[in-house]
Motif scaffolding. Structure first.
Motif, short mmCIF file in Angstrom:
data_model
loop_
_atom_site.label_atom_id
_atom_site.label_comp_id
_atom_site.label_asym_id
_atom_site.label_seq_id
_atom_site.Cartn_x
_atom_site.Cartn_y
_atom_site.Cartn_z
N SER A 22 3.83 12.83 11.88
CA SER A 22 4.97 13.36 12.62
C SER A 22 5.90 14.19 11.75
CB SER A 22 5.77 12.21 13.23
OG SER A 22 6.27 11.35 12.22
N GLY A 23 5.70 14.17 10.44
CA GLY A 23 6.61 14.85 9.54
C GLY A 23 7.75 13.97 9.08
N LEU A 24 7.88 12.78 9.66
CA LEU A 24 8.91 11.83 9.26
C LEU A 24 8.43 11.04 8.05
CD1 LEU A 24 9.85 10.41 12.79
CD2 LEU A 24 11.06 12.18 11.50
N ALA A 25 9.38 10.51 7.29
CA ALA A 25 9.02 9.69 6.13
C ALA A 25 8.22 8.47 6.56
CB ALA A 25 10.29 9.25 5.40
N ALA A 26 8.53 7.93 7.74
CA ALA A 26 7.83 6.73 8.22
C ALA A 26 6.37 7.02 8.55
CB ALA A 26 8.53 6.18 9.45
N GLY A 27 6.04 8.28 8.83
CA GLY A 27 4.66 8.63 9.19
C GLY A 27 3.93 9.38 8.12
N SER A 28 4.45 9.31 6.90
CA SER A 28 3.83 10.04 5.78
C SER A 28 3.69 9.10 4.59
CB SER A 28 4.69 11.24 5.39
OG SER A 28 4.98 12.05 6.52
N PRO A 29 2.75 9.40 3.68
CA PRO A 29 2.65 8.62 2.45
C PRO A 29 3.98 8.67 1.69
CG PRO A 29 0.71 9.99 2.75
CD PRO A 29 1.71 10.42 3.78
N PRO A 30 4.41 7.61 1.00
CA PRO A 30 3.65 6.38 0.75
C PRO A 30 3.80 5.30 1.82
CG PRO A 30 5.70 6.31 -0.46
CD PRO A 30 5.66 7.64 0.23
N PHE A 31 4.65 5.53 2.85
CA PHE A 31 4.87 4.49 3.85
C PHE A 31 3.69 4.35 4.81
CE2 PHE A 31 9.26 5.30 2.58
CZ PHE A 31 9.69 4.01 2.36
N MET A 32 3.05 5.45 5.13
CA MET A 32 1.94 5.39 6.08
C MET A 32 0.97 6.54 5.79
SD MET A 32 2.00 5.66 10.28
CE MET A 32 3.08 4.23 10.47
N PRO A 33 -0.33 6.28 5.82
CA PRO A 33 -1.30 7.36 5.60
C PRO A 33 -1.36 8.29 6.81
CG PRO A 33 -2.44 5.35 6.15
CD PRO A 33 -1.00 4.98 6.01
N PRO A 72 5.43 -3.69 -0.04
CA PRO A 72 5.47 -2.50 0.80
C PRO A 72 6.72 -2.46 1.66
CG PRO A 72 3.35 -3.60 0.92
CD PRO A 72 4.29 -4.53 0.22
N GLY A 73 7.16 -1.29 1.97
CA GLY A 73 8.35 -1.11 2.79
C GLY A 73 9.52 -0.59 1.99
N SER A 74 9.52 -0.86 0.69
CA SER A 74 10.57 -0.34 -0.18
C SER A 74 10.18 1.06 -0.64
CB SER A 74 10.75 -1.26 -1.39
OG SER A 74 9.58 -1.24 -2.19
N PRO A 75 11.09 1.84 -1.18
CA PRO A 75 10.75 3.18 -1.65
C PRO A 75 9.65 3.18 -2.69
CG PRO A 75 13.12 2.94 -1.46
CD PRO A 75 12.54 1.57 -1.24
N ASP A 76 9.54 2.11 -3.46
CA ASP A 76 8.51 2.02 -4.47
C ASP A 76 7.32 1.18 -4.03
OD1 ASP A 76 10.08 3.51 -6.24
OD2 ASP A 76 11.18 1.71 -6.84
N GLY A 77 7.28 0.88 -2.72
CA GLY A 77 6.23 -0.01 -2.21
C GLY A 77 4.86 0.64 -2.16
N LEU A 78 3.90 -0.19 -1.84
CA LEU A 78 2.52 0.27 -1.79
C LEU A 78 2.15 0.66 -0.38
CD1 LEU A 78 0.96 -2.48 -4.08
CD2 LEU A 78 1.67 -0.20 -4.73
#
Length: 348
Positions: free
Chosen positions: A280-291, A338-344
Motif C-alpha cells: 500500500s505504500g504505508l510503513a505497515a505494508g512494507s518491509p521491515p514490518f511486512m513483506p 517484531p513490531g518495534s522499529p528494529d524488529g524482525l
C-alpha cells in the motif's frame, strides 16, 4: 328495479376489510420504525467499539509496539505474554490522542450501512419458484416444527442460498470501504496522513495500486465470510434436526455455531487484513514490518510458516509466538521482538 340495477357492478368492501387494511399499514409502519431504530442502535454500537476493532486490526497486521513479558499460561507453563487489548488501546491513545482511537470510524460505519442496505435489497429479490415449491411441499401455513424432513431440507437450502447470495453481494460492494478502513487504521504504524478521509483514501489507493487496489484482500475475506455462514447454517440445521430435541436449547444453537464458525475461519480475516495493507505504500505494508506479498496465497503461506494465522484472535490472553528460548525457567525472545522499529518484520 332502478335502484337494484344502479347497484349492479358496484363492489363494496367486505365487512371489516378497511380496519384490517389500516391495521396492516400501521403494522408495516411500526415494523419499519423498529427496523430503523434497530439499525441506528447497531450503527452506534459499531462506532463505540471502533477502538477495539482498530486494536484488533493492528494486531492482525502484526504491529506489536509493546515488548512481551514473562508470564505463565493457564496450565502453568512459562510463556511470553503480550499486552491485552486495553493496554494496547492505552498505548494508542498516548501516541495518537483520544480521537486517534477512532481512526477509520467513518469508513467502518459507511461499510455497515451499505452492507445492510445491499443485503436487504439482494435477499428480497432472490426467489426460488415459490409457487412450485409450495405445490410440491404443501407447507403453506405450516409452522417449522410441523414440516417433514424433505420440507425442512428444502427450506434450509433456500434460506442458506439466499443468505449466501446477499453476503456475496455485500462483500464485493463494500470491499473498497474495507480497504479504506484497514489502511486508515494501518497508518498508525508509520503516522502517515494519506488516508485522512474516505475520499482522500480512495484517491490514495488508486494512485498507489490502481483500480485493483480497491479489491485487495477480497478473496480471503470472501472465502472467510461465506465459509463461516455456510458452516454455521449447516451445523445449526444438523444439530437442531438430528441431535437436539429440547426447543429451548435449539434457540441457542445458532449462536454457539456462529462462535465455532468464526473461530475456524478466522485465519482468512487475518490474511484479508494483511493483503489489504501489503504493497500500500504505508510503513505497515512494507518491509521491515511486512513483506510485499504477491498474492493472498503467498500471504497465507508466509503467515502459516510463522504460526501467525491466529494473531489477534484473542484480545485478552495473548502470547508471543515468535522465536524464543527457555533460559533458567524463563522464556526469552530471540533478537529484537517484531513490531518495534528494529524488529524482525512480521514475525509476531
Amino acid at each position: 328495479m332502478s335502484t337494484k340495477s344502479s347497484n349492479q357492478g358496484q363492489h363494496y368492501p367486505a365487512k371489516g376489510s378497511e380496519p384490517a387494511a389500516t391495521s396492516a399499514t400501521m403494522g408495516n409502519h411500526h415494523y419499519e420504525e423498529l427496523s430503523f431504530y434497530h439499525g441506528a442502535a447497531k450503527l452506534a454500537l459499531n462506532a463505540a467499539l471502533s477502538p477495539l476493532d482498530n486494536a484488533k486490526v493492528l494486531m492482525q497486521i502484526g504491529f506489536e509496539p509493546l515488548p512481551p513479558r514473562p508470564t505463565k499460561t493457564l496450565f502453568g507453563r512459562p510463556a511470553l505474554g503480550l499486552p491485552n487489548v486495553f493496554t494496547y488501546m492505552s498505548y494508542m491513545r498516548k501516541r495518537d490522542g483520544f480521537w486517534g482511537l477512532y481512526r477509520g470510524c467513518t469508513a467502518r460505519m459507511a461499510c455497515q450501512v451499505v452492507s445492510g442496505v445491499t443485503f436487504h435489497q439482494v435477499t428480497s429479490r432472490i426467489t426460488f419458484q415459490r409457487c412450485s415449491h409450495r405445490r410440491k411441499t404443501g407447507c403453506d401455513g405450516k409452522r417449522e416444527e410441523d414440516l417433514n424432513e424433505e420440507e425442512l431440507r428444502k427450506l434450509f437450502m433456500m434460506a442458506t442460498l439466499r443468505d449466501l447470495g446477499g453476503r456475496l453481494a455485500c462483500i464485493i460492494i463494500t470491499q473498497p470501504l474495507f480497504v479504506v478502513k484497514t489502511r486508515t487504521v494501518a497508518q498508525f504504524v508509520g503516522q502517515e496522513v494519506e488516508h485522512s478521509g474516505v475520499l482522500a483514501s480512495l484517491r490514495a489507493i488508486y494512485n498507489e495500486n490502481g483500480v485493483l487496489g480497491y479489491f485487495s484482500g477480497l478473496m480471503p475475506r470472501l472465502l472467510g465470510d461465506l465459509l463461516s455462514a455456510l458452516l454455521v447454517a449447516s451445523l445449526t440445521y444438523v444439530v437442531n434436526n438430528y441431535v437436539v430435541e429440547d426447543r429451548e436449547f435449539k434457540a441457542y444453537t445458532a449462536s454457539f455455531m456462529a462462535y465455532i464458525g468464526s473461530a475456524l475461519t478466522y485465519p482468512f480475516h487475518v490474511v484479508a487484513a494483511c493483503s489489504a495493507v501489503s504493497g500500500s505504500g504505508l510503513a505497515a505494508g512494507s518491509p521491515p514490518f511486512m513483506p510485499l506479498y504477491s498474492s493472498w496465497l503467498d500471504c497465507w503461506s508466509d503467515l502459516k510458516a510463522g504460526n501467525q494465522l491466529k494473531r489477534g484472535g484473542s484480545i485478552f490472553f495473548r502470547y508471543y509466538t515468535g522465536p524464543q528460548v527457555l533460559l533458567g525457567g524463563r522464556v526469552v525472545p530471540v533478537g529484537n521482538f517484531p513490531g518495534s522499529p528494529d524488529g524482525l518484520s512480521r514475525r509476531l
